[in-house]
Motif scaffolding. Sequence first.
Motif, PDB file in Angstrom:
ATOM      1  N   LEU A 148      64.060 -32.443-100.347  1.00 38.93           N
ATOM      2  CA  LEU A 148      65.245 -31.646-100.644  1.00 38.93           C
ATOM      3  C   LEU A 148      65.080 -30.821-101.918  1.00 38.93           C
ATOM      4  O   LEU A 148      64.285 -31.172-102.796  1.00 38.93           O
ATOM      5  CB  LEU A 148      66.460 -32.572-100.787  1.00 38.93           C
ATOM      6  CG  LEU A 148      66.808 -33.384 -99.535  1.00 38.93           C
ATOM      7  CD1 LEU A 148      67.948 -34.360 -99.847  1.00 38.93           C
ATOM      8  CD2 LEU A 148      67.188 -32.465 -98.380  1.00 38.93           C
ATOM      9  N   PRO A 149      65.836 -29.725-102.032  1.00 37.86           N
ATOM     10  CA  PRO A 149      65.858 -29.001-103.295  1.00 37.86           C
ATOM     11  C   PRO A 149      66.303 -29.941-104.421  1.00 37.86           C
ATOM     12  O   PRO A 149      67.020 -30.910-104.149  1.00 37.86           O
ATOM     13  CB  PRO A 149      66.912 -27.900-103.051  1.00 37.86           C
ATOM     14  CG  PRO A 149      66.961 -27.743-101.560  1.00 37.86           C
ATOM     15  CD  PRO A 149      66.707 -29.125-101.018  1.00 37.86           C
ATOM     16  N   PRO A 150      65.844 -29.662-105.628  1.00 42.23           N
ATOM     17  CA  PRO A 150      65.061 -28.496-106.059  1.00 42.23           C
ATOM     18  C   PRO A 150      63.549 -28.707-106.012  1.00 42.23           C
ATOM     19  O   PRO A 150      62.814 -27.983-106.666  1.00 42.23           O
ATOM     20  CB  PRO A 150      65.535 -28.314-107.507  1.00 42.23           C
ATOM     21  CG  PRO A 150      65.806 -29.708-107.977  1.00 42.23           C
ATOM     22  CD  PRO A 150      66.374 -30.431-106.782  1.00 42.23           C
ATOM     23  N   MET A 151      63.060 -29.689-105.247  1.00 39.62           N
ATOM     24  CA  MET A 151      61.623 -29.950-105.170  1.00 39.62           C
ATOM     25  C   MET A 151      60.889 -28.753-104.572  1.00 39.62           C
ATOM     26  O   MET A 151      61.087 -28.419-103.400  1.00 39.62           O
ATOM     27  CB  MET A 151      61.364 -31.202-104.332  1.00 39.62           C
ATOM     28  CG  MET A 151      59.881 -31.491-104.100  1.00 39.62           C
ATOM     29  SD  MET A 151      58.989 -31.735-105.662  1.00 39.62           S
ATOM     30  CE  MET A 151      57.300 -31.553-105.111  1.00 39.62           C
ATOM     31  N   PRO A 152      60.015 -28.084-105.359  1.00 38.93           N
ATOM     32  CA  PRO A 152      59.317 -26.889-104.864  1.00 38.93           C
ATOM     33  C   PRO A 152      58.019 -27.236-104.129  1.00 38.93           C
ATOM     34  O   PRO A 152      56.936 -26.778-104.485  1.00 38.93           O
ATOM     35  CB  PRO A 152      59.037 -26.114-106.151  1.00 38.93           C
ATOM     36  CG  PRO A 152      58.798 -27.198-107.158  1.00 38.93           C
ATOM     37  CD  PRO A 152      59.719 -28.332-106.780  1.00 38.93           C
ATOM     38  N   TRP A 153      58.130 -28.039-103.064  1.00 42.07           N
ATOM     39  CA  TRP A 153      56.924 -28.488-102.366  1.00 42.07           C
ATOM     40  C   TRP A 153      56.113 -27.325-101.816  1.00 42.07           C
ATOM     41  O   TRP A 153      54.873 -27.396-101.718  1.00 42.07           O
ATOM     42  CB  TRP A 153      57.300 -29.454-101.229  1.00 42.07           C
ATOM     43  CG  TRP A 153      58.102 -28.810-100.133  1.00 42.07           C
ATOM     44  CD1 TRP A 153      59.455 -28.734-100.036  1.00 42.07           C
ATOM     45  CD2 TRP A 153      57.575 -28.112 -99.004  1.00 42.07           C
ATOM     46  NE1 TRP A 153      59.824 -28.041 -98.909  1.00 42.07           N
ATOM     47  CE2 TRP A 153      58.678 -27.644 -98.250  1.00 42.07           C
ATOM     48  CE3 TRP A 153      56.284 -27.839 -98.538  1.00 42.07           C
ATOM     49  CZ2 TRP A 153      58.539 -26.922 -97.069  1.00 42.07           C
ATOM     50  CZ3 TRP A 153      56.133 -27.109 -97.360  1.00 42.07           C
ATOM     51  CH2 TRP A 153      57.257 -26.675 -96.636  1.00 42.07           C
ATOM     52  N   PHE A 154      56.801 -26.222-101.472  1.00 40.71           N
ATOM     53  CA  PHE A 154      56.107 -25.055-100.901  1.00 40.71           C
ATOM     54  C   PHE A 154      55.190 -24.400-101.920  1.00 40.71           C
ATOM     55  O   PHE A 154      54.229 -23.728-101.545  1.00 40.71           O
ATOM     56  CB  PHE A 154      57.131 -24.046-100.371  1.00 40.71           C
ATOM     57  CG  PHE A 154      58.378 -23.966-101.210  1.00 40.71           C
ATOM     58  CD1 PHE A 154      58.413 -23.217-102.366  1.00 40.71           C
ATOM     59  CD2 PHE A 154      59.503 -24.695-100.851  1.00 40.71           C
ATOM     60  CE1 PHE A 154      59.547 -23.167-103.155  1.00 40.71           C
ATOM     61  CE2 PHE A 154      60.654 -24.648-101.638  1.00 40.71           C
ATOM     62  CZ  PHE A 154      60.677 -23.887-102.798  1.00 40.71           C
ATOM     63  N   ASP A 155      55.485 -24.578-103.209  1.00 45.49           N
ATOM     64  CA  ASP A 155      54.568 -24.084-104.243  1.00 45.49           C
ATOM     65  C   ASP A 155      53.363 -25.014-104.373  1.00 45.49           C
ATOM     66  O   ASP A 155      52.230 -24.566-104.549  1.00 45.49           O
ATOM     67  CB  ASP A 155      55.288 -23.997-105.593  1.00 45.49           C
ATOM     68  CG  ASP A 155      56.348 -22.895-105.624  1.00 45.49           C
ATOM     69  OD1 ASP A 155      56.194 -21.901-104.893  1.00 45.49           O
ATOM     70  OD2 ASP A 155      57.331 -23.042-106.368  1.00 45.49           O
ATOM     71  N   VAL A 156      53.604 -26.318-104.299  1.00 47.07           N
ATOM     72  CA  VAL A 156      52.515 -27.291-104.383  1.00 47.07           C
ATOM     73  C   VAL A 156      51.599 -27.162-103.161  1.00 47.07           C
ATOM     74  O   VAL A 156      50.385 -27.373-103.251  1.00 47.07           O
ATOM     75  CB  VAL A 156      53.070 -28.718-104.488  1.00 47.07           C
ATOM     76  CG1 VAL A 156      51.935 -29.736-104.614  1.00 47.07           C
ATOM     77  CG2 VAL A 156      54.014 -28.845-105.684  1.00 47.07           C
ATOM     78  N   ALA A 157      52.173 -26.788-102.026  1.00 42.88           N
ATOM     79  CA  ALA A 157      51.411 -26.719-100.773  1.00 42.88           C
ATOM     80  C   ALA A 157      50.271 -25.711-100.816  1.00 42.88           C
ATOM     81  O   ALA A 157      49.319 -25.822-100.040  1.00 42.88           O
ATOM     82  CB  ALA A 157      52.355 -26.383 -99.611  1.00 42.88           C
ATOM     83  N   VAL A 158      50.326 -24.742-101.712  1.00 44.18           N
ATOM     84  CA  VAL A 158      49.272 -23.722-101.757  1.00 44.18           C
ATOM     85  C   VAL A 158      48.052 -24.196-102.542  1.00 44.18           C
ATOM     86  O   VAL A 158      47.017 -23.526-102.523  1.00 44.18           O
ATOM     87  CB  VAL A 158      49.791 -22.398-102.370  1.00 44.18           C
ATOM     88  CG1 VAL A 158      51.000 -21.891-101.608  1.00 44.18           C
ATOM     89  CG2 VAL A 158      50.111 -22.557-103.852  1.00 44.18           C
ATOM     90  N   LEU A 159      48.148 -25.349-103.217  1.00 42.53           N
ATOM     91  CA  LEU A 159      46.994 -25.852-103.965  1.00 42.53           C
ATOM     92  C   LEU A 159      45.868 -26.249-103.015  1.00 42.53           C
ATOM     93  O   LEU A 159      46.120 -26.739-101.909  1.00 42.53           O
ATOM     94  CB  LEU A 159      47.396 -27.073-104.798  1.00 42.53           C
ATOM     95  CG  LEU A 159      48.408 -26.850-105.931  1.00 42.53           C
ATOM     96  CD1 LEU A 159      48.736 -28.176-106.607  1.00 42.53           C
ATOM     97  CD2 LEU A 159      47.877 -25.849-106.947  1.00 42.53           C
TER      98      LEU A 159
END
Length: 202
Positions: A148-159
């Motif tokens: 759930l927000p505000p967890m920015p998993w989509f930013d971590v996913a690009v690593l």
Amino acid sequence: MRITTLLLGTAVAASSGLASFQTASAQERSVGREQLRRGRYLATFGGCSDCHTPKLMTSKGPVPDPARLLSGHPADAPPPAVPPGAIGPNGWGALASGDLTAGAGPWAVSFAANLTPDKASGLGSWTFEQFSRTMRTGKHLGVARDLLPPMPWFDVAVLNDRDLRALFAYPRSLKPIANQEPAPIPPNSKQMPAPMAAVRSA
């Protein structure tokens, strides 16, 4: 003389093997230190402590509590208060607890997870594969509820995998802290703080 030669050869071989083992161990330690350094760098740049570490109030404002680093929303802390009308059913907005470890918005109320290596309440029992699937898919353990927000998993996913392994290794090197953050409170739940429930039912 044969026995002496044999014993000498065995000793040399054993010494050589020990030296190789020590060299390999030193290399492994070096790789481990570099991975942790990289993981700490990524966690700091990514602001993981902004949400996952409880804060101490200082003369300069709230700062991460080093004694509770990445331990998540305190289990005994209340959810953030949500004034009536602050979040409408057709609007978008977000409110956070005073130390930013809990957030409320149209998704309801979410709590920052314990990332320390505590086996019961943190990442201690997780494998890298589980962590990777969670970060790549945005689902808990890669198969369960949405992060759930505000967890920015989509930013971590690009690593890449190297960086993701480092980001997994770093919090697991910290002191284990037993702290089970509350489960998310879904919309229209009886557990929802009263003002928020009123907003959601409007």
